[in-house]
Design a protein around this motif. Structure first.
Motif, mmCIF file in Angstrom:
data_model
loop_
_atom_site.group_PDB
_atom_site.id
_atom_site.type_symbol
_atom_site.label_atom_id
_atom_site.label_comp_id
_atom_site.label_asym_id
_atom_site.label_seq_id
_atom_site.Cartn_x
_atom_site.Cartn_y
_atom_site.Cartn_z
ATOM 1 N N MET A 50 13.276 -48.397 -41.372
ATOM 2 C CA MET A 50 13.312 -47.166 -40.583
ATOM 3 C C MET A 50 12.072 -46.298 -40.779
ATOM 4 S SD MET A 50 17.338 -46.188 -40.756
ATOM 5 C CE MET A 50 17.231 -44.771 -39.700
ATOM 6 N N ARG A 51 11.169 -46.714 -41.664
ATOM 7 C CA ARG A 51 9.903 -45.989 -41.784
ATOM 8 C C ARG A 51 9.111 -46.052 -40.486
ATOM 9 N NH1 ARG A 51 7.880 -48.188 -47.683
ATOM 10 N NH2 ARG A 51 9.398 -47.029 -48.936
ATOM 11 N N SER A 52 9.227 -47.197 -39.787
ATOM 12 C CA SER A 52 8.461 -47.322 -38.547
ATOM 13 C C SER A 52 9.328 -47.603 -37.326
ATOM 14 C CB SER A 52 7.412 -48.429 -38.685
ATOM 15 O OG SER A 52 8.029 -49.680 -38.817
ATOM 16 N N LEU A 53 10.554 -48.027 -37.512
ATOM 17 C CA LEU A 53 11.437 -48.255 -36.369
ATOM 18 C C LEU A 53 12.251 -47.003 -36.084
ATOM 19 C CD1 LEU A 53 12.752 -51.845 -37.224
ATOM 20 C CD2 LEU A 53 11.009 -51.214 -35.541
ATOM 21 N N PRO A 54 12.506 -46.701 -34.817
ATOM 22 C CA PRO A 54 13.302 -45.521 -34.486
ATOM 23 C C PRO A 54 14.750 -45.645 -34.987
ATOM 24 C CG PRO A 54 12.254 -46.451 -32.511
ATOM 25 C CD PRO A 54 12.036 -47.410 -33.623
ATOM 26 N N LEU A 55 15.316 -44.532 -35.363
ATOM 27 C CA LEU A 55 16.713 -44.477 -35.800
ATOM 28 C C LEU A 55 17.629 -45.087 -34.746
ATOM 29 C CD1 LEU A 55 19.110 -43.407 -37.524
ATOM 30 C CD2 LEU A 55 18.907 -41.287 -36.216
ATOM 31 N N GLY A 56 17.398 -44.728 -33.477
ATOM 32 C CA GLY A 56 18.248 -45.188 -32.384
ATOM 33 C C GLY A 56 18.152 -46.679 -32.111
ATOM 34 N N THR A 57 17.220 -47.346 -32.741
ATOM 35 C CA THR A 57 17.116 -48.797 -32.662
ATOM 36 C C THR A 57 17.582 -49.430 -33.963
ATOM 37 O OG1 THR A 57 15.258 -48.713 -31.124
ATOM 38 C CG2 THR A 57 15.536 -50.744 -32.372
ATOM 39 N N ALA A 58 17.018 -48.975 -35.076
ATOM 40 C CA ALA A 58 17.259 -49.626 -36.372
ATOM 41 C C ALA A 58 18.734 -49.612 -36.764
ATOM 42 C CB ALA A 58 16.419 -48.972 -37.463
ATOM 43 N N TYR A 59 19.360 -48.457 -36.692
ATOM 44 C CA TYR A 59 20.751 -48.375 -37.140
ATOM 45 C C TYR A 59 21.701 -49.207 -36.273
ATOM 46 C CZ TYR A 59 25.155 -46.636 -38.857
ATOM 47 O OH TYR A 59 26.415 -46.567 -39.376
ATOM 48 N N PRO A 60 21.629 -49.092 -34.942
ATOM 49 C CA PRO A 60 22.523 -49.928 -34.125
ATOM 50 C C PRO A 60 22.271 -51.430 -34.290
ATOM 51 C CG PRO A 60 21.620 -48.160 -32.793
ATOM 52 C CD PRO A 60 20.908 -48.126 -34.103
ATOM 53 N N VAL A 61 21.024 -51.837 -34.449
ATOM 54 C CA VAL A 61 20.741 -53.258 -34.647
ATOM 55 C C VAL A 61 21.316 -53.719 -35.974
ATOM 56 C CG1 VAL A 61 18.883 -54.938 -35.062
ATOM 57 C CG2 VAL A 61 18.735 -53.350 -33.121
ATOM 58 N N TRP A 62 21.163 -52.917 -37.013
ATOM 59 C CA TRP A 62 21.711 -53.239 -38.339
ATOM 60 C C TRP A 62 23.239 -53.395 -38.263
ATOM 61 C CZ3 TRP A 62 24.381 -49.649 -41.770
ATOM 62 C CH2 TRP A 62 24.535 -50.109 -43.078
ATOM 63 N N VAL A 63 23.879 -52.435 -37.631
ATOM 64 C CA VAL A 63 25.333 -52.480 -37.481
ATOM 65 C C VAL A 63 25.745 -53.679 -36.613
ATOM 66 C CG1 VAL A 63 27.330 -51.286 -36.482
ATOM 67 C CG2 VAL A 63 25.680 -50.011 -37.837
ATOM 68 N N GLY A 64 24.980 -53.940 -35.545
ATOM 69 C CA GLY A 64 25.303 -55.048 -34.654
ATOM 70 C C GLY A 64 25.218 -56.396 -35.352
ATOM 71 N N ILE A 65 24.165 -56.584 -36.155
ATOM 72 C CA ILE A 65 24.045 -57.830 -36.915
ATOM 73 C C ILE A 65 25.230 -57.963 -37.861
ATOM 74 C CG2 ILE A 65 22.701 -59.043 -38.686
ATOM 75 C CD1 ILE A 65 20.181 -57.775 -37.363
ATOM 76 N N GLY A 66 25.590 -56.872 -38.516
ATOM 77 C CA GLY A 66 26.737 -56.892 -39.417
ATOM 78 C C GLY A 66 28.041 -57.187 -38.695
ATOM 79 N N ALA A 67 28.196 -56.613 -37.511
ATOM 80 C CA ALA A 67 29.431 -56.824 -36.740
ATOM 81 C C ALA A 67 29.544 -58.267 -36.265
ATOM 82 C CB ALA A 67 29.471 -55.865 -35.551
ATOM 83 N N VAL A 68 28.477 -58.788 -35.687
ATOM 84 C CA VAL A 68 28.497 -60.168 -35.196
ATOM 85 C C VAL A 68 28.706 -61.132 -36.361
ATOM 86 C CG1 VAL A 68 27.095 -61.992 -34.141
ATOM 87 C CG2 VAL A 68 27.132 -59.702 -33.133
#
Length: 108
Positions: A50-68
């Motif tokens: 998240m130092r360089s990726l936007p919050l609105g991208t990094a967090y949902p992608v992290w959660v999505g990988i975890g969910a899948v």
């Protein structure tokens, strides 16, 4: 590199979700310690990404990988059912992850 770290953080999220199940409410020491370690490492890698990726991208992608990953792990390791609706829902999450990746500008 940050996308790799984010992916690794998401996979560790799957690991700690499995650990939560195996620890049975932190009743078993080994799985509990592994879960806490995976949690800490997952959060740390997410914070670096998240130092360089936007919050609105990094967090949902992290959660999505975890969910899948958790749906796949639940089916594979614990015999949880995979209905058509569950599979379609997981596919929608994957499409969302890909969409966020494609819509995120490359940091300069």
């Amino acid at each position: 590199m940050n996308w790799f770290l984010l992916t690794l953080a998401g996979l560790l999220e799957v690991g700690w979700a499995i650990g939560l199940k195996k620890s049975e409410g932190f009743a078993h020491l080994g799985p509990s310690l592994a879960t806490l370690g995976a949690m800490a490492l997952s959060f740390w890698l997410l914070s670096i990404a998240m130092r360089s990726l936007p919050l609105g991208t990094a967090y949902p992608v992290w959660v999505g990988i975890g969910a899948v990953g958790s749906v796949v792990a639940g089916s594979w390791l614990f015999g949880e059912s995979l209905t058509v609706l569950r599979v379609v829902s997981v596919l929608l999450i994957i499409v969302g992850i890909i969409g966020l990746k494609l819509a995120t500008p490359v940091p300069g």
